[in-house]
Design an enzyme around this catalytic site. Structure first.
Site, mmCIF file in Angstrom:
data_model
loop_
_atom_site.group_PDB
_atom_site.id
_atom_site.type_symbol
_atom_site.label_atom_id
_atom_site.label_comp_id
_atom_site.label_asym_id
_atom_site.label_seq_id
_atom_site.Cartn_x
_atom_site.Cartn_y
_atom_site.Cartn_z
ATOM 1 N N HIS A 263 0.849 -1.176 0.000
ATOM 2 C CA HIS A 263 0.000 0.000 0.000
ATOM 3 C C HIS A 263 0.897 1.243 0.000
ATOM 4 C CE1 HIS A 263 -4.007 -1.757 0.885
ATOM 5 N NE2 HIS A 263 -3.263 -2.754 1.334
ATOM 6 N N ASP B 38 -2.053 4.513 -4.376
ATOM 7 C CA ASP B 38 -3.438 4.082 -4.171
ATOM 8 C C ASP B 38 -4.423 5.153 -4.634
ATOM 9 O OD1 ASP B 38 -2.549 1.718 -3.195
ATOM 10 O OD2 ASP B 38 -3.344 1.947 -1.170
#
Length: 245
Positions: free
Chosen positions: A164, A169
């Protein structure tokens, strides 16, 4: 219409139990198109980094219980500024009324508002958030609604997303969001309330269909019209075409 797609990375799940934001990534959309304007900061949380959180985002190896040197792709945090150094700049970037497109908005908004409150800065109303997780669950009930699952559904390449990362993202989420609202050109879809758009692209809430100022010229030749009239006459007086004549 200005929208901000954003994501955060944190040390855990609850700011009121001591967890903090360690990264914010955001990008600007205008009329659903990326403008190239972005906001991205890493933040020193002034606490340790739980191994579970590190396993998700790979940020802060120098804050682990057993600190170590950063490996490629990992970001250290001890040399980064605290949230207080970024709070006002973040508010300036998102503005006062732009919608905030967030996947699982309650999580990120909880952390952002906690950090802002500790600085005595204005809170962000939850009404500004557009939650793509809720959108996906509504549109595809019973199906996985993670960002990775939505990328697979829409054929979006997220091969660079091994961990992540807030800005990456956000970039992926922007593509997912555009698919959720109707594809890459959502403005071409008429609003359900009958709204239309002017030639310049502005929304006209009072738009209604109206007659053409000048009728289109007929494309039927005189010969075709005569043959049609002859055909209808053969059908008799009760023929529908004769009544419409």
């Amino acid at each position: 219409m200005r929208e901000i797609v954003l994501d955060t990375e944190t040390t855990g799940f609850d700011p009121f139990s001591g967890d903090r934001i360690v990264e914010i990534g955001a990008l600007e959309l205008y009329n659903h198109l990326p403008t190239g304007e972005t906001y991205h900061v890493y933040i020193n949380p002034m606490r340790n980094m739980p191994a579970e959180a590190f396993g998700v985002h790979g940020i802060g190896p120098d804050l682990l219980d057993s600190p170590r040197e950063a490996q490629p792709g990992e970001v250290t945090l001890k040399d980064k500024k605290v949230f207080a150094a970024h709070g006002q700049g973040f508010l300036d970037f998102i503005g006062n009324d732009s919608k905030l497109v967030i996947h699982n908005a309650k999580f990120d908004m909880k952390f952002l508002n906690a950090e802002l409150s500790w600085m005595n800065l204005p809170q962000i109303p939850m009404e500004r958030a557009v939650d793509t997780l809720e959108m996906a669950r509504t549109k595809f009930p019973g199906s996985p609604a993670t960002l990775d699952a939505l990328c697979r559904r829409f054929g979006i390449d997220n091969s660079s997303r091994t961990l992540h990362g807030a800005l990456l993202d956000s970039e992926i989420l922007a593509e997912v969001y555009l698919e959720l609202i109707g594809g890459r050109q959502p403005d071409l879809v008429l609003a359900s309330g009958g709204a239309g758009r002017s030639a310049g692209g502005a929304v006209q809430d009072d738009w209604r269909p109206s007659a053409r100022p000048a009728p289109l010229p007929s494309r039927i030749t005189a010969e075709e019209e005569a043959r049609h009239k002859e055909f209808v006459e053969k059908m008799g007086e009760d023929a529908l075409w004769a009544k419409l004549g």
